[in-house]
Design an enzyme around this catalytic site. Structure first.
Site, mmCIF file in Angstrom:
data_model
loop_
_atom_site.group_PDB
_atom_site.id
_atom_site.type_symbol
_atom_site.label_atom_id
_atom_site.label_comp_id
_atom_site.label_asym_id
_atom_site.label_seq_id
_atom_site.Cartn_x
_atom_site.Cartn_y
_atom_site.Cartn_z
ATOM 1 N N TYR A 1 -1.976 13.569 43.911
ATOM 2 C CA TYR A 1 -3.087 12.884 43.239
ATOM 3 C C TYR A 1 -2.761 11.405 43.046
ATOM 4 O O TYR A 1 -3.522 10.527 43.470
ATOM 5 C CB TYR A 1 -3.332 13.560 41.891
ATOM 6 C CG TYR A 1 -4.516 13.031 41.116
ATOM 7 C CD1 TYR A 1 -5.820 13.331 41.501
ATOM 8 C CD2 TYR A 1 -4.337 12.249 39.973
ATOM 9 C CE1 TYR A 1 -6.905 12.862 40.776
ATOM 10 C CE2 TYR A 1 -5.413 11.781 39.237
ATOM 11 C CZ TYR A 1 -6.699 12.088 39.640
ATOM 12 O OH TYR A 1 -7.774 11.625 38.917
ATOM 13 N N LYS B 1 -4.455 8.420 45.241
ATOM 14 C CA LYS B 1 -5.306 7.411 44.597
ATOM 15 C C LYS B 1 -4.744 6.007 44.815
ATOM 16 O O LYS B 1 -5.489 5.036 44.939
ATOM 17 C CB LYS B 1 -5.415 7.706 43.097
ATOM 18 C CG LYS B 1 -6.242 8.942 42.761
ATOM 19 C CD LYS B 1 -7.723 8.662 42.886
ATOM 20 C CE LYS B 1 -8.561 9.823 42.369
ATOM 21 N NZ LYS B 1 -9.992 9.576 42.475
ATOM 22 N N VAL C 1 -8.661 18.392 26.538
ATOM 23 C CA VAL C 1 -9.763 18.459 25.573
ATOM 24 C C VAL C 1 -10.537 19.767 25.743
ATOM 25 O O VAL C 1 -10.793 20.488 24.769
ATOM 26 C CB VAL C 1 -10.705 17.237 25.708
ATOM 27 C CG1 VAL C 1 -11.896 17.386 24.782
ATOM 28 C CG2 VAL C 1 -9.950 15.948 25.405
ATOM 29 N N ASN D 1 -9.468 22.542 27.214
ATOM 30 C CA ASN D 1 -8.590 23.660 26.842
ATOM 31 C C ASN D 1 -8.580 23.895 25.339
ATOM 32 O O ASN D 1 -8.800 25.015 24.869
ATOM 33 C CB ASN D 1 -7.145 23.365 27.273
ATOM 34 C CG ASN D 1 -6.783 24.058 28.576
ATOM 35 O OD1 ASN D 1 -7.656 24.500 29.304
ATOM 36 N ND2 ASN D 1 -5.493 24.131 28.861
ATOM 37 N N ARG E 1 -2.275 10.264 24.627
ATOM 38 C CA ARG E 1 -3.355 9.933 25.548
ATOM 39 C C ARG E 1 -4.425 9.193 24.738
ATOM 40 O O ARG E 1 -4.460 9.294 23.509
ATOM 41 C CB ARG E 1 -3.978 11.196 26.168
ATOM 42 C CG ARG E 1 -3.086 12.006 27.101
ATOM 43 C CD ARG E 1 -2.717 11.260 28.371
ATOM 44 N NE ARG E 1 -1.994 12.127 29.309
ATOM 45 C CZ ARG E 1 -0.669 12.306 29.317
ATOM 46 N NH1 ARG E 1 0.090 11.709 28.427
ATOM 47 N NH2 ARG E 1 -0.107 13.093 30.225
ATOM 48 N N ASP F 1 5.018 14.858 33.371
ATOM 49 C CA ASP F 1 3.910 14.634 32.431
ATOM 50 C C ASP F 1 4.140 13.281 31.730
ATOM 51 O O ASP F 1 5.144 13.102 31.050
ATOM 52 C CB ASP F 1 3.911 15.773 31.402
ATOM 53 C CG ASP F 1 2.589 15.907 30.674
ATOM 54 O OD1 ASP F 1 1.797 16.771 31.061
ATOM 55 O OD2 ASP F 1 2.363 15.141 29.720
HETATM 56 P P1 NAD Z 1 -14.512 16.835 38.731
HETATM 57 O O1 NAD Z 1 -13.496 17.735 39.326
HETATM 58 O O2 NAD Z 1 -15.454 17.396 37.719
HETATM 59 O O3 NAD Z 1 -15.392 16.148 39.864
HETATM 60 C C1 NAD Z 1 -14.941 15.903 41.154
HETATM 61 C C2 NAD Z 1 -16.046 16.317 42.113
HETATM 62 O O4 NAD Z 1 -15.613 16.015 43.456
HETATM 63 C C3 NAD Z 1 -16.344 17.811 42.067
HETATM 64 O O5 NAD Z 1 -17.727 18.016 41.989
HETATM 65 C C4 NAD Z 1 -15.765 18.324 43.388
HETATM 66 O O6 NAD Z 1 -16.423 19.480 43.869
HETATM 67 C C5 NAD Z 1 -15.940 17.121 44.281
HETATM 68 N N1 NAD Z 1 -15.031 17.103 45.442
HETATM 69 C C6 NAD Z 1 -13.699 17.330 45.470
HETATM 70 N N2 NAD Z 1 -13.218 17.226 46.710
HETATM 71 C C7 NAD Z 1 -14.284 16.899 47.508
HETATM 72 C C8 NAD Z 1 -14.435 16.650 48.901
HETATM 73 N N3 NAD Z 1 -13.391 16.701 49.744
HETATM 74 N N4 NAD Z 1 -15.670 16.364 49.373
HETATM 75 C C9 NAD Z 1 -16.742 16.309 48.536
HETATM 76 N N5 NAD Z 1 -16.653 16.538 47.210
HETATM 77 C C10 NAD Z 1 -15.436 16.827 46.703
HETATM 78 O O7 NAD Z 1 -13.717 15.595 38.100
HETATM 79 P P2 NAD Z 1 -14.219 14.331 37.274
HETATM 80 O O8 NAD Z 1 -13.502 14.319 36.010
HETATM 81 O O9 NAD Z 1 -15.698 14.253 37.277
HETATM 82 O O10 NAD Z 1 -13.626 13.153 38.168
HETATM 83 C C11 NAD Z 1 -14.419 12.391 39.051
HETATM 84 C C12 NAD Z 1 -13.587 11.273 39.641
HETATM 85 O O11 NAD Z 1 -13.077 10.434 38.599
HETATM 86 C C13 NAD Z 1 -12.369 11.781 40.423
HETATM 87 O O12 NAD Z 1 -12.193 10.984 41.569
HETATM 88 C C14 NAD Z 1 -11.236 11.573 39.461
HETATM 89 O O13 NAD Z 1 -10.009 11.378 40.131
HETATM 90 C C15 NAD Z 1 -11.680 10.337 38.704
HETATM 91 N N6 NAD Z 1 -11.061 10.268 37.369
HETATM 92 C C16 NAD Z 1 -11.480 11.088 36.361
HETATM 93 C C17 NAD Z 1 -10.850 11.016 35.118
HETATM 94 C C18 NAD Z 1 -11.272 11.876 33.957
HETATM 95 O O14 NAD Z 1 -10.636 11.814 32.912
HETATM 96 N N7 NAD Z 1 -12.333 12.657 34.037
HETATM 97 C C19 NAD Z 1 -9.786 10.119 34.925
HETATM 98 C C20 NAD Z 1 -9.386 9.333 35.998
HETATM 99 C C21 NAD Z 1 -10.038 9.399 37.205
HETATM 100 N N1 UDP Z 2 -1.861 19.426 27.510
HETATM 101 C C1 UDP Z 2 -1.501 20.287 26.481
HETATM 102 N N2 UDP Z 2 -2.100 21.513 26.433
HETATM 103 C C2 UDP Z 2 -3.045 21.913 27.314
HETATM 104 C C3 UDP Z 2 -3.430 21.027 28.362
HETATM 105 C C4 UDP Z 2 -2.802 19.787 28.427
HETATM 106 O O1 UDP Z 2 -0.656 19.959 25.633
HETATM 107 O O2 UDP Z 2 -3.549 23.033 27.186
HETATM 108 C C5 UDP Z 2 -1.227 18.097 27.564
HETATM 109 C C6 UDP Z 2 -0.643 17.718 28.916
HETATM 110 O O3 UDP Z 2 0.681 18.200 29.034
HETATM 111 C C7 UDP Z 2 -0.716 16.201 28.862
HETATM 112 C C8 UDP Z 2 -1.974 15.927 28.038
HETATM 113 O O4 UDP Z 2 -2.234 17.127 27.320
HETATM 114 O O5 UDP Z 2 0.401 15.682 28.182
HETATM 115 C C9 UDP Z 2 -3.189 15.545 28.871
HETATM 116 O O6 UDP Z 2 -3.352 16.520 29.880
HETATM 117 P P1 UDP Z 2 -4.570 16.527 30.903
HETATM 118 O O7 UDP Z 2 -4.276 17.578 31.911
HETATM 119 O O8 UDP Z 2 -5.847 16.616 30.160
HETATM 120 O O9 UDP Z 2 -4.556 15.075 31.548
HETATM 121 P P2 UDP Z 2 -3.424 14.132 32.196
HETATM 122 O O10 UDP Z 2 -2.073 14.751 31.993
HETATM 123 O O11 UDP Z 2 -3.805 14.037 33.624
HETATM 124 O O12 UDP Z 2 -3.564 12.877 31.437
#
Ligand code: NAD
Ligand code: UDP
Ligand code: UDP
Length: 315
Positions: free
Chosen positions: A145, A149, A188, A190, A211, A273
């Site tokens: 990931y 990215k 969140v 979870n 976070r 993590d």
């Molecule tokens: P999400 O998993 O709900 O949405 C991702 C969407 O992309 C899903 O609908 C999935 O089916 C689709 N997808 C995955 N692979 C695909 C492919 N090969 N072709 C077409 N569609 C595909 O996640 P999200 O939280 O909505 O995240 C959306 C974007 O924002 C992602 O790129 C993620 O990396 C980025 N992002 C999200 C967060 C967050 O906290 N939510 C933080 C940082 C970055």
């Molecule tokens: N985390 C946790 N319990 C859970 C899920 C996640 O303590 O049930 C922790 C995880 O180890 C991390 C933080 O919460 O430190 C955020 O996790 P998340 O997967 O939401 O996002 P990211 O690690 O990608 O920021």
């Protein structure tokens, strides 16, 4: 003026909210998704909208459509999802970016990349400004990931330098809200689902890691502002809520709000993590006039309500 806007990953958590926002502004939205980590439920309410079109497609394959703007959101985002098929995760970020950049190049569309705070890895600088290059393990379980990215960002900036493409790169920090998948393992969703079911709240490690949580409406507003910013603005630009919490504080807040019988229990900390994460949003404030408005307490209320209804429906 009304635009034709492509959202890859448009059926996902963020993509579905972004679709709603853009439709409400009178634009045409083409939602492209392969439903890898989402369901049609997220967008069922949009299917009858005259300006909304859904296309099942995997962005690792070429796509030929005519659009004015592209929000490239497709990518599994939760650690459980992106680690399930890590090769596909990197392909989605890298091949997906190449295809969408190729599409932008042919059509002249402005293209925005949903990048992530994960490009900073386990940061040694706190809070993280955009100038920080990060501390990422290139071969760990999160690398598919993080490095995917990072490579996508490289591609965006090379298409900008080499082909003068109008690009926008958003580095999104942890965002939450309605339509997160209840089982996608993010903290969140979870904690809320566990609290509503009266189950133990699973804190990974001792819960001292931090976070900063941004409510989805705020984040979507930042994305739209970035897309419509002056041509010279490319980013990368941090979008997130700078108010930082420990994971234990989050757990305590959720339990207090749900007011159920759940206890906090500690589980092993996943490898790599990050121990702390907080965006420096000076640029977003200065360049986009943007800052989050929704405090965690209010965003949690709305998200708890969403999951309460979801669990009642599926019970
Ligand atoms: P999400 O998993 O709900 O949405 C991702 C969407 O992309 C899903 O609908 C999935 O089916 C689709 N997808 C995955 N692979 C695909 C492919 N090969 N072709 C077409 N569609 C595909 O996640 P999200 O939280 O909505 O995240 C959306 C974007 O924002 C992602 O790129 C993620 O990396 C980025 N992002 C999200 C967060 C967050 O906290 N939510 C933080 C940082 C970055
Ligand atoms: N985390 C946790 N319990 C859970 C899920 C996640 O303590 O049930 C922790 C995880 O180890 C991390 C933080 O919460 O430190 C955020 O996790 P998340 O997967 O939401 O996002 P990211 O690690 O990608 O920021
Ligand atoms: N591409 C696409 N849709 C388009 C134009 C291009 O999916 O409308 C894909 C195409 O398959 C190509 C990639 O985008 O592999 C990169 O395109 P670019 O024009 O940059 O490179 P080239 O075609 O020269 O490899």
């Amino acid at each position: 003026m009304s635009k034709r806007i492509l959202i890859t990953g448009g059926a996902g958590f963020l993509g579905s909210h972004l679709s709603e926002r853009l439709l409400s502004e009178g634009h045409e939205v083409l939602c492209v998704d392969n439903f890898y980590t989402s369901t049609r439920q997220n967008i069922t309410h949009l299917l009858d909208h005259a300006h909304f079109e859904l296309m099942r497609h995997d962005v690792t394959f070429p796509l030929y459509v005519e659009v004015d703007q592209i929000y490239n959101m497709a990518c599994p985002a939760s650690p459980i999802h992106y680690q399930r098929d890590p090769v596909q995760t990197t392909k989605t970020s890298v091949h997906g970016a190449i295809n969408m950049l190729g599409l932008a190049k042919r059509t002249g569309a402005t293209i925005l990349q949903a990048s992530t705070s994960e490009v900073y890895g386990d940061p040694e600088l706190h809070p993280q400004p955009e100038t920080y290059w990060g501390n990422v393990n290139p071969i760990g379980v999160r690398s598919c990931y993080d490095e995917g990215k990072r490579c996508a960002e490289t591609l965006f900036f090379d298409y900008w330098r080499q082909h003068q493409l109008p690009i926008k790169v958003a580095r999104i920090f942890n965002t939450y809200g309605p339509r997160m998948q209840p089982d996608d393992g993010r903290v969140v969703s979870n904690f809320i689902v566990q609290a509503l079911k009266g189950e133990d709240i699973t804190i990974y490690g001792d819960g001292s890691q931090t976070r900063s949580f941004c409510y989805v409406d705020d984040l979507v507003d930042g994305l739209v502002r970035l897309m419509n910013s002056a041509g010279k603005v490319t980013g990368p630009i941090n979008l997130g809520n700078p108010v930082e919490f420990t994971i234990r504080q989050l757990a305590e807040q959720v339990v207090a709000k749900v007011d159920g019988p759940s206890r906090l229990v500690e589980k092993p900390l996943p490898s790599d993590d990050p121990t702390q994460r907080q965006p420096d949003i000076t640029q977003a404030r200065d360049v986009l006039g943007w800052q989050p408005k929704v405090p965690l307490a209010d965003g949690l209320d709305a998200t708890i309500e969403y999951f309460r209804q979801l669990l009642t429906r599926t019970a």
